[in-house]
Design a protein around this motif. Structure first.
Motif, PDB file in Angstrom:
ATOM      1  N   PHE A   1       5.645  52.703  24.806  1.00  0.00           N
ATOM      2  CA  PHE A   1       5.546  54.152  24.999  1.00  0.00           C
ATOM      3  C   PHE A   1       4.291  54.502  25.790  1.00  0.00           C
ATOM      4  O   PHE A   1       4.347  55.277  26.746  1.00  0.00           O
ATOM      5  N   HIS A   2       3.155  53.933  25.404  1.00  0.00           N
ATOM      6  CA  HIS A   2       1.897  54.256  26.090  1.00  0.00           C
ATOM      7  C   HIS A   2       1.867  53.730  27.522  1.00  0.00           C
ATOM      8  O   HIS A   2       1.270  54.354  28.393  1.00  0.00           O
ATOM      9  N   ILE A   3       2.510  52.609  27.762  1.00  0.00           N
ATOM     10  CA  ILE A   3       2.556  52.062  29.125  1.00  0.00           C
ATOM     11  C   ILE A   3       3.407  52.945  30.038  1.00  0.00           C
ATOM     12  O   ILE A   3       3.046  53.196  31.189  1.00  0.00           O
ATOM     13  N   LEU A   4       4.520  53.441  29.522  1.00  0.00           N
ATOM     14  CA  LEU A   4       5.467  54.187  30.358  1.00  0.00           C
ATOM     15  C   LEU A   4       5.226  55.697  30.410  1.00  0.00           C
ATOM     16  O   LEU A   4       5.785  56.372  31.271  1.00  0.00           O
ATOM     17  N   ARG A   5       4.426  56.239  29.524  1.00  0.00           N
ATOM     18  CA  ARG A   5       4.337  57.703  29.404  1.00  0.00           C
ATOM     19  C   ARG A   5       3.792  58.406  30.643  1.00  0.00           C
ATOM     20  O   ARG A   5       4.066  59.576  30.870  1.00  0.00           O
ATOM     21  N   ASP A   6       3.025  57.722  31.469  1.00  0.00           N
ATOM     22  CA  ASP A   6       2.488  58.359  32.668  1.00  0.00           C
ATOM     23  C   ASP A   6       3.462  58.319  33.835  1.00  0.00           C
ATOM     24  O   ASP A   6       3.289  59.040  34.815  1.00  0.00           O
ATOM     25  N   ASN A   7       4.499  57.488  33.726  1.00  0.00           N
ATOM     26  CA  ASN A   7       5.414  57.304  34.853  1.00  0.00           C
ATOM     27  C   ASN A   7       6.746  58.032  34.701  1.00  0.00           C
ATOM     28  O   ASN A   7       7.454  58.200  35.686  1.00  0.00           O
ATOM     29  N   PHE A   8       7.108  58.413  33.480  1.00  0.00           N
ATOM     30  CA  PHE A   8       8.401  59.036  33.227  1.00  0.00           C
ATOM     31  C   PHE A   8       8.235  60.254  32.320  1.00  0.00           C
ATOM     32  O   PHE A   8       7.181  60.443  31.725  1.00  0.00           O
ATOM     33  N   GLU A   9       9.294  61.035  32.206  1.00  0.00           N
ATOM     34  CA  GLU A   9       9.270  62.177  31.298  1.00  0.00           C
ATOM     35  C   GLU A   9       9.225  61.685  29.853  1.00  0.00           C
ATOM     36  O   GLU A   9       9.692  60.596  29.531  1.00  0.00           O
ATOM     37  N   LEU A  10       8.688  62.515  28.981  1.00  0.00           N
ATOM     38  CA  LEU A  10       8.499  62.163  27.581  1.00  0.00           C
ATOM     39  C   LEU A  10       9.805  61.754  26.904  1.00  0.00           C
ATOM     40  O   LEU A  10       9.849  60.760  26.165  1.00  0.00           O
ATOM     41  N   LEU A  11      10.865  62.473  27.159  1.00  0.00           N
ATOM     42  CA  LEU A  11      12.146  62.170  26.530  1.00  0.00           C
ATOM     43  C   LEU A  11      12.684  60.808  26.971  1.00  0.00           C
ATOM     44  O   LEU A  11      13.191  60.035  26.149  1.00  0.00           O
ATOM     45  N   ILE A  12      12.542  60.495  28.237  1.00  0.00           N
ATOM     46  CA  ILE A  12      13.000  59.201  28.761  1.00  0.00           C
ATOM     47  C   ILE A  12      12.177  58.064  28.169  1.00  0.00           C
ATOM     48  O   ILE A  12      12.721  57.027  27.764  1.00  0.00           O
ATOM     49  N   VAL A  13      10.867  58.251  28.086  1.00  0.00           N
ATOM     50  CA  VAL A  13       9.994  57.218  27.521  1.00  0.00           C
ATOM     51  C   VAL A  13      10.324  56.993  26.047  1.00  0.00           C
ATOM     52  O   VAL A  13      10.397  55.845  25.583  1.00  0.00           O
ATOM     53  N   THR A  14      10.568  58.065  25.322  1.00  0.00           N
ATOM     54  CA  THR A  14      10.933  57.950  23.911  1.00  0.00           C
ATOM     55  C   THR A  14      12.259  57.212  23.762  1.00  0.00           C
ATOM     56  O   THR A  14      12.397  56.354  22.879  1.00  0.00           O
ATOM     57  N   LEU A  15      13.217  57.513  24.600  1.00  0.00           N
ATOM     58  CA  LEU A  15      14.513  56.838  24.563  1.00  0.00           C
ATOM     59  C   LEU A  15      14.364  55.340  24.843  1.00  0.00           C
ATOM     60  O   LEU A  15      14.932  54.508  24.130  1.00  0.00           O
ATOM     61  N   ILE A  16      13.575  54.987  25.850  1.00  0.00           N
ATOM     62  CA  ILE A  16      13.372  53.579  26.191  1.00  0.00           C
ATOM     63  C   ILE A  16      12.703  52.834  25.046  1.00  0.00           C
ATOM     64  O   ILE A  16      13.122  51.734  24.674  1.00  0.00           O
TER      65      ILE A  16
END
Length: 72
Positions: A25-40
């Motif tokens: 989550f912390h790695i991806l949160r700057d690159n994608f929307e919050l909902l997408i990062v949470t889903l991943i």
């Protein structure tokens, strides 16, 4: 497998899963929307638990997922 050993495996598995999910989550949160990062992160954590339940031939490993993971 004894109850104590099963509990230890479950706790360790969930600790590893939560740490992995939060790290992802912390790695991806700057690159994608919050909902997408949470889903991943959720899909990754679900996959870890699912694979472990197959590995240990114990579908009950997946049962606590619904009560533990939503907190995180």
């Amino acid at each position: 497998m004894t109850k104590k050993k099963s509990l230890i495996i479950t706790v360790l598995l969930y600790m590893i899963t939560i740490i992995f999910g939060l790290t992802l989550f912390h790695i991806l949160r700057d690159n994608f929307e919050l909902l997408i990062v949470t889903l991943i992160a959720d899909l990754a954590m679900t996959t870890i638990i699912f694979i472990a339940s197959i590995r240990y031939n114990n579908s009950s490993l997946y049962d606590p997922y619904w009560s533990v993971i939503p907190i995180f």
